[in-house]
Scaffold this active site. Structure first.
Site, PDB file in Angstrom:
ATOM      1  N   LYS A 181      17.022 -23.936  97.178  1.00  0.00           N
ATOM      2  CA  LYS A 181      16.683 -25.236  97.631  1.00  0.00           C
ATOM      3  C   LYS A 181      16.546 -26.139  96.657  1.00  0.00           C
ATOM      4  O   LYS A 181      16.432 -25.837  95.660  1.00  0.00           O
ATOM      5  CB  LYS A 181      15.463 -24.800  97.977  1.00  0.00           C
ATOM      6  N   SER A 205      16.361 -34.108 108.000  1.00  0.00           N
ATOM      7  CA  SER A 205      15.753 -35.456 106.486  1.00  0.00           C
ATOM      8  C   SER A 205      14.604 -34.361 106.280  1.00  0.00           C
ATOM      9  O   SER A 205      13.239 -34.766 106.981  1.00  0.00           O
ATOM     10  CB  SER A 205      15.594 -36.378 107.109  1.00  0.00           C
ATOM     11  N   ILE A 206      15.027 -33.440 105.488  1.00  0.00           N
ATOM     12  CA  ILE A 206      13.641 -32.709 105.108  1.00  0.00           C
ATOM     13  C   ILE A 206      13.534 -33.439 104.296  1.00  0.00           C
ATOM     14  O   ILE A 206      11.680 -33.713 103.976  1.00  0.00           O
ATOM     15  CB  ILE A 206      14.034 -31.452 104.713  1.00  0.00           C
ATOM     16  N   GLY A 207      14.132 -34.686 103.199  1.00  0.00           N
ATOM     17  CA  GLY A 207      13.804 -35.309 102.080  1.00  0.00           C
ATOM     18  C   GLY A 207      13.743 -34.443 100.708  1.00  0.00           C
ATOM     19  O   GLY A 207      12.368 -35.222  99.937  1.00  0.00           O
ATOM     20  N   ASN A 243      20.090 -25.492  92.674  1.00  0.00           N
ATOM     21  CA  ASN A 243      20.550 -27.320  93.262  1.00  0.00           C
ATOM     22  C   ASN A 243      19.546 -27.500  92.734  1.00  0.00           C
ATOM     23  O   ASN A 243      18.793 -27.686  92.943  1.00  0.00           O
ATOM     24  CB  ASN A 243      20.786 -26.578  94.919  1.00  0.00           C
ATOM     25  N   ASN A 251      23.585 -31.770  93.053  1.00  0.00           N
ATOM     26  CA  ASN A 251      23.365 -32.504  93.980  1.00  0.00           C
ATOM     27  C   ASN A 251      23.918 -33.619  94.750  1.00  0.00           C
ATOM     28  O   ASN A 251      22.941 -34.901  94.074  1.00  0.00           O
ATOM     29  CB  ASN A 251      22.268 -31.696  95.677  1.00  0.00           C
ATOM     30  N   CYS A 297      23.329 -35.789  98.728  1.00  0.00           N
ATOM     31  CA  CYS A 297      21.978 -35.700  99.873  1.00  0.00           C
ATOM     32  C   CYS A 297      21.762 -37.066 100.578  1.00  0.00           C
ATOM     33  O   CYS A 297      21.099 -37.656  99.592  1.00  0.00           O
ATOM     34  CB  CYS A 297      20.114 -34.951  99.381  1.00  0.00           C
ATOM     35  N   ILE A 333      31.289 -28.864 101.611  1.00  0.00           N
ATOM     36  CA  ILE A 333      30.346 -30.460 101.744  1.00  0.00           C
ATOM     37  C   ILE A 333      29.054 -30.189 102.129  1.00  0.00           C
ATOM     38  O   ILE A 333      28.415 -29.610 102.880  1.00  0.00           O
ATOM     39  CB  ILE A 333      31.184 -31.152 103.152  1.00  0.00           C
ATOM     40  N   GLY A 375      25.477 -21.581 106.102  1.00  0.00           N
ATOM     41  CA  GLY A 375      24.862 -22.982 105.733  1.00  0.00           C
ATOM     42  C   GLY A 375      23.290 -22.750 107.509  1.00  0.00           C
ATOM     43  O   GLY A 375      22.829 -21.538 107.248  1.00  0.00           O
TER      44      GLY A 375
END
Lengths: 329, 316
Positions: free
Chosen positions: B57, B82-84, B111, B139, B142, B203, B277
C-alpha cells in the site's frame, strides 16, 4: 479462520417482494462463523457487476453444515443472487469481520433491530437462545408485512429454525421475548423502534404496561400461531413464548445489540449513551475487498490520540463496533 | 535464438523469471499497490511465496487518515476509488509490516508518495536503510490527494525531479509509476528514464467521477476518484505499447488484469512484468490464477522463457 470456497444453494425462500432467505451448504464456513460476521459473496459469473456483495450471516445449522443469508434485492448484485436456484454454486469469502461479543452467562440483554437489520441479530439470538440466554427484542419495520411470514420451512430438523409462520415466532421459539414497532401502526407500537426502546428505558414503572400492550399486539398480529394452527410446528404455547420478565420495573440490560439503518443506529447510540448501557452495533458499508486491504469501507471512529477520529475499516475492525466508538456525521 | 536456449524440449518447465532493473523476480506476477494491503490481508487465501513480488500500500512519511467517505463507486466493469492514501506511515511499515513479510520468499516493492520532492527523498533514504525492501515504486500519479501525487506525474520535469531525488538517496531499483491522465505518457516516461529510473509501472488509475442522479450530487465524498478494473485495460495496453517503443526500460504493466489472457496482452505490448489490482477484490486468488495461466500458455506454445514474449506484438 476465513475461507474462499464454492457453496451450493440449498434453498432460496422468497419472504416478501424483494426479500429473500438464501440457504447455502458450506460446512467449513458454517463451523467458523460467529454472530455479526459476514460473507463476501460473488453474486454473478461475469465482470458486471464487478464487486462481491457483503451479506451478514443470518443463521447457521452446524449439524447440516449450512448457513443462511437474509437479504433485500437492492441493486444488480442482489438481483442476480435472487435468481440462484437449488443446486447452483456461489463463491463465498468468509466468515469475515469482527462479530458481536457474546453476552456472559446470566446477563439480560436487549436487541434492537430496524427492518432487515434483524438479519445478523437473528444469528446472535439463535446462539444465545441455544445457551439458554434470553433477550428482550425490539424489532421495528415500516409495516407489518416486513416482519415476514416465510412460506416454506427454513430448517426443520433441530429447533434452530423451523416451520413457524413468521420470523417473530422463530425468535420466540428460541426463548426470547419480542415486541414490535411499525411506522404505520399496522403491528405493535405506532412509531420507530428506537422511540419504543427509549420509552421502555425511561419509564420503569410503565414497562409492565408497555409489555402487556405489545404482547397483546404480537399475539393478535397473526405473526404467532399456536400448535396445530396453520400447520405450525411449535412445542411451546404462545403464552410461554411471550413469557416476559415478571418484574420489568427493576430490569436492567447488561448490553444492547443493534443493527439497522444509519439514522436508527445513530439514535440508538444516543439512547444507550444516555442510559450508560454498553452496546454494540453492526454497520453496513459498500465494500471493495472485504478483507481490510482496500480501505474503501471506512467509517469514522473515536480516536483521542489523533484528531479525535480515525477511519476504521467496516470489513475488518467491524462490521460490529462498540456503540460509543462510532462517530456520526 | 537457438533451439536449446528457447527450451523447446518436451516436459521442461518454462522459465518465468524476469528482471526489473537489479530486482530479480521468480515470475512476472505482482500485485498493484493499494489493492493488496500489506500482504497479511490475503495470506489466508493464497501462498504469498508464489508471487513474483508484492507491491504494498502507498506509504507516506507521516500516517494519513485518508479521504472522506464514500470512497468507492462501482461503475461499468470497473470501480472508482478515492481512498486518499490512508496509510499508517513509513515507520509503521518498517516496524511492523516489513518484518511480517520477511517470513516469505517474496520481494517487497514499497510504493512511496509525498507532498514535496523532499518527502520522496526522505522516504527513499529511510527505506534504503530498512531491511526487506527489494525496490521502490515512486507514486507520482495518485489522483486522490490534493498536493503532490498526480501533480508530479502530469509534468514531465517535475516527474524527473522527483525521480532524481529518489535516485540520489537509494541504490535500490527505482520504479516510477506513471499516470495515464496526461497528454503524452511517452513524454513523461522519457524524462523519468533520463532522470535515472530503473523501470516504469503503468498505469495508475484514470481520473473519473460519477453522479447520483437521485440526490443530484457526486457519489464520491472526494468528488473525483481513480477508475480501475477491466474498463481501463485497453487504455493501459495502449500506454504500455507506446512507451515500450520509445523508452528502453522494463515495464510493469497493470490496469484491469483479471485473467492470464489479459496479462499476456500487456506482456505482448511490452511489459516485462504485470500487476494484478482490482481483480484481487473479486477473486483473492486472481494473481496466482494469472500466473498459472501464463505458465500454461508458455507450455502450450512451447515457449521456453517468458522474455521471448515481451513486446512480441511489435515484432510481428
Amino acid at each position: 479462520m476465513s475461507l474462499l470456497t464454492d457453496a451450493k444453494v440449498v434453498k432460496q425462500i422468497k419472504l416478501a417482494p424483494h426479500y429473500y432467505r438464501l440457504i447455502l451448504a458450506a460446512p467449513a464456513t458454517t463451523r467458523a462463523a460467529g454472530p455479526g460476521q459476514f460473507l463476501h459473496v460473488r453474486c454473478g459469473e461475469t465482470l458486471e457487476p464487478l464487486l462481491r456483495r457483503p451479506l451478514s450471516i443470518h443463521a447457521v445449522n452446524r449439524e447440516r453444515g449450512e448457513l443462511a443469508h437474509l437479504y433485500r434485492v437492492a441493486g444488480r448484485g442482489t438481483a442476480l443472487l435472487a435468481k440462484k436456484k437449488r443446486g447452483d454454486t456461489i463463491n463465498i469469502l468468509g466468515p469475515l469481520g469482527r462479530g458481536y461479543t457474546m453476552p456472559s452467562a446470566p446477563e439480560r440483554f436487549a436487541v434492537v433491530a430496524g427492518g432487515i437489520g434483524i438479519a445478523p441479530l437473528y444469528f446472535l439470538l439463535q446462539e444465545t437462545g441455544a445457551r439458554g440466554q434470553s433477550a428482550l427484542v425490539f424489532w421495528g419495520a415500516s409495516t407489518k408485512e416486513q416482519f415476514f411470514s416465510p412460506a416454506e420451512p427454513f430448517w426443520n430438523a433441530d429447533g434452530t429454525g423451523g416451520k413457524y409462520p413468521s420470523i417473530v415466532q422463530e425468535i420466540c421459539a428460541q426463548g426470547h421475548q419480542i415486541i414490535l414497532a411499525t411506522d404505520d401502526g399496522s403491528a405493535g407500537f405506532h412509531g420507530t423502534v428506537t422511540d419504543l426502546f427509549e420509552r421502555y428505558l425511561n419509564n420503569p414503572s410503565g414497562r409492565e404496561e408497555i409489555l402487556s400492550r405489545y404482547r397483546e399486539a404480537v399475539t393478535t398480529s397473526g405473526l404467532i400461531k399456536t400448535d396445530g394452527e396453520a400447520g405450525a410446528v411449535c412445542s411451546c404455547s404462545p403464552g410461554a413464548m411471550l413469557n416476559f420478565n415478571q418484574n420489568p420495573e427493576s430490569e436492567t440490560f447488561a448490553r444492547v445489540y443493534g443493527c439497522g439503518p444509519g439514522v436508527m443506529l445513530k439514535e440508538l447510540c444516543r439512547i444507550i449513551g444516555t442510559h450508560k448501557i454498553p452496546g454494540e452495533i453492526s454497520l453496513e458499508e459498500r465494500m471493495g475487498c472485504g478483507v481490510g486491504a482496500c480501505l474503501s469501507c471506512a467509517c469514522k471512529t473515536r480516536d483521542e490520540e489523533k484528531d479525535g477520529f480515525r477511519y476504521s475499516r467496516v470489513c475488518l475492525e467491524g462490521p460490529v463496533f462498540p456503540a460509543g466508538e462510532v462517530l456520526w456525521d | 535464438m537457438t533451439e536449446i536456449y528457447s527450451g523447446r524440449t518436451a516436459g521442461k518447465k518454462p522459465d518465468l523469471s524476469v528482471n526489473i532493473g537489479k530486482l530479480r523476480m521468480k515470475n512476472p506476477v505482482t500485485t498493484a499497490s493499494g489493492t493488496f494491503g500489506f500482504g497479511p490481508e490475503y495470506a489466508p487465501y493464497l501462498d504469498l511465496n508464489r508471487l513474483g513480488a508484492i507491491v504494498v500500500k502507498g506509504t507516506t512519511l507521516q500516517p494519513r487518515p485518508g479521504n472522506p467517505t464514500p470512497r468507492l463507486v462501482e461503475t461499468p466493469a470497473g470501480i472508482l476509488n478515492s481512498i486518499g492514501l490512508q496509510n499508517p506511515g513509513v515507520d509503521c511499515l518498517i516496524g511492523e509490516y516489513l518484518p511480517y513479510l520477511a517470513q516469505y520468499d517474496l520481494p517487497v516493492i514499497v510504493n512511496i508518495s509525498g507532498d514535496t520532492v523532499e518527502d520522496y527523498a526522505e522516504l527513499a533514504g529511510k527505506l534504503e536503510r530498512a531491511a526487506g525492501v527489494a525496490a521502490l515504486e515512486v507514486n507520482i500519479s495518485c489522483p486522490n490527494v490534493k498536493k503532490g501525487g498526480m501533480q508530479f506525474g502530469s509534468d514531465p520535469y517535475m516527474a524527473a525531479e522527483v525521480t532524481r531525488a529518489v535516485r540520489g538517496n537509494t541504490d535500490k531499483p527505482v520504479i516510477v509509476k506513471l499516470s495515464p491522465n496526461v497528454t503524452s505518457i511517452v513524454g513523461v516516461a522519457v524524462e523519468v528514464a533520463a532522470a535515472g529510473a530503473d523501470a516504469l509501472s503503468m498505469i495508475n488509475t484514470l481520473l473519473g467521477m460519477a453522479i447520483d442522479i437521485r440526490r443530484r450530487r457526486p457519489l464520491l465524498g472526494n468528488i473525483m476518484g481513480g477508475l480501475s478494473g477491466p474498463a481501463v485495460r485497453p487504455v493501459a495496453v495502449r500506454a504500455v505499447w507506446q512507451v515500450y517503443r520509445e523508452v528502453d526500460l522494463p515495464i510493469i504493466g497493470m490496469g484491469g488484469i483479471v485473467t492470464a489472457e489479459d496479462a499476456l496482452e500487456f506482456i505482448l505490448a511490452g511489459a516485462t512484468a504485470v500487476a494484478v489490482g482490482t481483480a484481487n477484490f473479486i477473486n483473492p486468488r486472481a494473481a496466482l490464477e494469472v500466473l498459472e495461466g501464463i505458465e500454461q500458455y508458455l507450455t502450450e506454445h512451447q515457449i521456453g522463457e517468458i522474455g521471448e514474449l515481451v513486446g512480441a506484438a511489435h515484432r510481428t
